[in-house]
Design a protein around this motif. Structure first.
Motif, short mmCIF file in Angstrom:
data_model
loop_
_atom_site.label_atom_id
_atom_site.label_comp_id
_atom_site.label_asym_id
_atom_site.label_seq_id
_atom_site.Cartn_x
_atom_site.Cartn_y
_atom_site.Cartn_z
N SER A 67 -49.23 -28.48 19.26
CA SER A 67 -50.17 -27.72 18.42
C SER A 67 -49.49 -27.05 17.22
N VAL A 68 -48.18 -27.15 17.09
CA VAL A 68 -47.45 -26.62 15.93
C VAL A 68 -46.51 -27.69 15.40
N THR A 69 -46.15 -27.58 14.14
CA THR A 69 -45.24 -28.57 13.57
C THR A 69 -43.79 -28.15 13.80
N PHE A 70 -42.93 -29.14 13.88
CA PHE A 70 -41.50 -28.87 14.06
C PHE A 70 -40.97 -28.09 12.85
N HIS A 71 -41.46 -28.43 11.66
CA HIS A 71 -41.05 -27.72 10.44
C HIS A 71 -41.34 -26.23 10.55
N ASP A 72 -42.55 -25.89 11.01
CA ASP A 72 -42.94 -24.47 11.07
C ASP A 72 -42.11 -23.70 12.10
N VAL A 73 -41.79 -24.35 13.21
CA VAL A 73 -41.01 -23.68 14.25
C VAL A 73 -39.58 -23.41 13.76
N VAL A 74 -38.98 -24.40 13.09
CA VAL A 74 -37.61 -24.21 12.57
C VAL A 74 -37.62 -23.13 11.50
#
Length: 814
Positions: free
Chosen positions: A649-656
């Motif tokens: 439900s979230v992008t890898f970009h946003d988490v990093v």
């Protein structure tokens, strides 16, 4: 009867002379002798003026005018106008005589010791006369008495020897018949049996007062100066120095011989035999009790009573095989120095008789070396003895105390303290009485040595740590805040006084030798000078503080390359910067070796696991004889945060991006996500386990696309993550479908290390690792099946700062 002596600072100007008057005026109506020095600076002026005259330099007249003005102005400020005429007439008459003597020296181009004594005596003669007239004008029952009429000496001009039999008779006769309550006398001056003016040498005014006190068997001899007694160390160099309230004659003599300038050593002799107490008092703080000097009454059993020093010392060493077993070598050596009138401050000789070493004043060393080489010219030419060896720019430091002889281990404690602070000892001397233990050191180390010893022997085991912090970003600012909050606790509970002396970021640096106020460190740093890493080190080195610690909160390779410079100067290093310990193995070993060699701790607990005690625990395992078989670990708080937060439900970009913003990643997030950071950490653990590895020996299975790894800016890196979002989602789905979680794992076993992303099944110790936590499993010979587990927060500025803080405390406990 009391005898009071007031030194040059006490009578430096009319304002101070008024303070002297108040002290004398407030005494009981008993008789008192007041011995005074020359007005402040006048003795030096007289010596300088006479030297100019002897060189036939006409500028001596200007200097004479300065002397005249100083005394005339004092009369005009102190004496009422109606009383000035007679005083001015007498003083000008004396100044005319002084001028004639200087003219004589100018004409013949010479200054004999006899003439010098006549000239320099005018300082005390003028000051004592003016002060006596001032006292009279103020209504005190005072009179002036010329000390030359009471103290009789030989003709050894410059440092005359007192004829005590004649002197005591004259003093007793005068004071028994003198009707005045107060007698003002000039210090320093005397006269020979043939009527010539003589002087009593350095500290002669103290000596004058003691001679009179001994002759009349005074109740007390009071030495009034500009400090409140004798201190445990020089308060100008050791701010924590304390006044010694009560001390023995012998202790006072030792301290004064070794630089405690409030008292001149021979002063004690005339009163010692008669048991007359000496009080050291402060003219500018008369209510302060100061120091009382009497027979040994050290009933509280204190061992070391003071730490003193004497500077401007050189060592003169004579050595060679031709000295062994040859009678008369020492006699010839010391006789040579004696004939040159060279005073020896310290003597040390090895029992092998291979060498003799003496400490003498810097100003005498060249003449001494020439004379000794001449005396042993034959032995030197036949190579039985080497030419004398001269070492300059040294200082003698000494521990002093009557009760030192009954306490074991003081020497060891002294030398251990100096050694821990990289203070090299060039020579040692200790008398059989053990009242004094002396060591010769470099003059540049004096302040550090005195403060270190004072801390050891007088400060109730409170240890001062002086920190120099480079890097005040997320981690550095949290660290400074923690130091500020815990400062009182550290001092009260752990006996650690932690001061931050220097701070630096990439733009500016600032220093405060008394400690930077940590509430305002940002303001202090903002107004600092331009940052320069080499200048930062140079400043730390020049300050030469004891227990200095360099704290590196950066991720800079350049800063990590500077560690050897710090360690070689016995400056401890605490760092969260992993570059040094994960660089070439040879550099890692060099740093560890330097730390041992120079007794300067090199601590890097936060290199692995931030504030977790992972490295410290590993060190204890190894030290206790255990051997590591395998290490399994999740060592990246940032990667653990990323994979614990990332889902469909979230992008890898946003988490990093979130991990970077919350301070979990390095400034360059590719260091974390490429696995390089984890490689460094497992490398450090492998090395601390006793294995020789380099970073290239570690297998790395990257999960990032090659394009992402090869980006050259954070912006490009984050853009690449968006491009490969589907690949990241696929990794997540594969793990979720197998009921596993993604963890970036480091492993070391059988001398091999690897890092990479793994699917961790349920039931594994890593499965439930949350947030940014780290976990390390140590499998050892003692923990073969059930490993030792260390688990907790492994990233973030607060916990990293607390790990650095813990290393600082470890250093404090060394």
């Amino acid at each position: 009867m009391k005898v009071l002596k007031f030194g040059g600072t006490s009578v430096a100007n009319p304002e101070n002379i008024n303070k002297v008057k108040s002290i004398v005026q407030n005494l009981d109506k008993e008789k008192v002798a007041v011995v005074v020095s020359a007005f402040g600076g006048v003795t030096d002026l007289l010596l300088g003026t006479s030297a100019l005259a002897a060189k036939q330099d006409t500028s001596y007249k200007e200097s004479l005018k300065t002397i005249e003005d100083k005394h005339i102005n004092a009369i005009r400020e102190l004496i009422p106008v109606q009383n000035q005429s007679a005083v001015l007439s007498k003083v000008k008459s004396d100044l005319n005589v002084l001028e004639t003597l200087l003219e004589g020296s100018f004409l013949i181009g010479e200054l004999t010791p006899k003439l010098s004594d006549k000239i320099v005596s005018f300082g005390e003669l003028l000051s004592s006369y003016i002060i006596s007239e001032f006292f009279k004008a103020e209504g005190l029952d005072a009179t002036f008495k010329d000390s030359r009429e009471l103290i009789i000496t030989d003709n050894n001009f410059g440092k005359a020897n007192v004829d005590f039999k004649k002197t005591n008779t004259l003093c007793e006769a005068y004071f028994s018949s003198n009707p005045n309550q107060i007698t003002i006398l000039p210090g320093f001056v005397a006269s020979s049996g043939t009527g010539n003016s003589t002087t009593l040498g350095r500290g002669g005014s103290d000596y004058t007062a003691a001679i009179i006190a001994g002759a009349v068997e005074a109740d007390v001899l009071e030495i009034w100066t500009d400090v409140s007694g004798m201190y445990t160390a020089n308060p100008r160099l050791v701010k924590q120095a304390k006044c010694v309230s009560h001390i023995s004659y012998e202790e006072a003599m030792e301290l004064s011989h070794f630089g405690a300038k409030v008292l001149y050593p021979p002063t004690i002799q005339p009163v010692l035999g008669k048991g007359i107490p000496i009080a050291i008092k402060n003219t500018f703080d008369p209510e302060n009790p100061g120091t009382l000097i009497t027979k040994n009454t050290n009933g509280n059993g204190k061992t070391v009573r003071g730490i003193s020093h004497v500077g401007n010392i050189s060592l003169l060493s004579l050595e060679g095989p031709g000295m062994i077993g040859i009678p008369g070598i020492s006699k010839r050596f010391f006789e040579t120095l004696s004939l040159k009138n060279i005073s020896i401050v310290l003597i040390t000789q090895a029992s092998s008789e291979h060498s003799i070493c003496v400490g003498i004043a810097d100003e005498d060393v060249d003449a001494a070396a020439e004379a000794v080489n001449e005396t042993f010219e034959y032995e030197i030419s036949t190579r039985k003895i080497k030419p004398v060896i001269v070492e300059k720019d040294l200082t003698i430091i000494a521990l002093v105390g009557d009760n030192m002889k009954s306490h074991q281990g003081l020497s060891g404690k002294m030398f251990s303290t100096l050694g821990k602070n990289n203070v090299n000892i060039r020579a040692i001397a200790q008398g059989a009485s053990e009242r004094n233990i002396s060591a010769v050191i470099k003059k540049d180390d004096v302040k550090k040595a005195l403060n270190s010893l004072h801390e050891t022997f007088f400060e109730e085991n409170v240890k001062q740590l002086n920190l120099f912090v480079m890097g005040v970003g997320n981690v550095g600012s949290k660290f400074l805040d923690q130091i500020r909050q815990q400062k009182k606790y550290l001092k009260d509970e752990l006996k650690l006084n932690v001061r931050v002396i220097g701070i630096s970021n990439s733009r500016t640096m600032a220093f405060d030798e008394n400690g930077i106020p940590l509430k305002d460190w940002e303001t202090v740093l903002a107004s600092g000078e331009q940052a320069d890493k080499q200048a930062f080190f140079n400043r730390i080195k020049s300050l030469n503080y004891r227990n200095s610690v360099f704290v590196d909160n950066t991720a800079s390779a350049e800063v990590s390359e500077s560690y050897p410079n710090y360690l070689k100067n016995s400056i401890s290093v605490v760092t969260c910067n992993k570059i040094a310990c994960s660089s070439d193995y040879s550099y890692y070993k060099e740093l560890k070796q330097l730390a041992k060699q120079y007794n300067s701790p090199f601590l890097f607990e936060t290199n692995v696991g931030a504030g977790l005690p992972i490295i410290d625990t590993l060190k204890h395992l190894i030290a206790s004889g255990d051997k590591v078989k395998k290490i399994q670990a999740v060592l990246s708080g940032s990667l653990n945060f990323v994979f614990n937060t990332f889902n469909d439900s979230v992008t890898f970009h946003d988490v990093v991006k979130q991990a970077q913003e919350q301070g979990y990643t390095e400034p360059d997030p590719t260091i974390d996500l490429s696995g390089v950071d984890v490689m460094r950490k497992i490398l450090i653990l492998a090395r601390e386990s006793g294995h020789q590895l380099d970073i290239d020996d570690i297998a790395n299975e990257p999960f990032l696309p090659k394009e992402s790894l090869e980006t050259n800016s954070n912006e490009a890196f984050f853009e690449s993550l968006k491009k490969y979002e589907s690949d990241f989602q696929k990794m997540y789905k594969e793990a979720a479908d197998s009921d596993s979680k993604l963890k970036y794992v480091a492993q070391f076993e059988d001398g091999n290390a690897k890092v990479g992303l793994q699917k961790i099944p349920k039931g594994h110790d890593f499965y439930n690792l949350e947030g940014s936590d780290n976990i390390v499993l140590f499998y050892t010979e003692r923990y073969p099946n059930q490993p030792m587990i260390i688990k907790g927060a492994g990233a973030g500025a607060d916990v990293t700062a607390s790990g650095i803080f813990a290393d600082i405390i470890r250093i404090g406990n060394f």
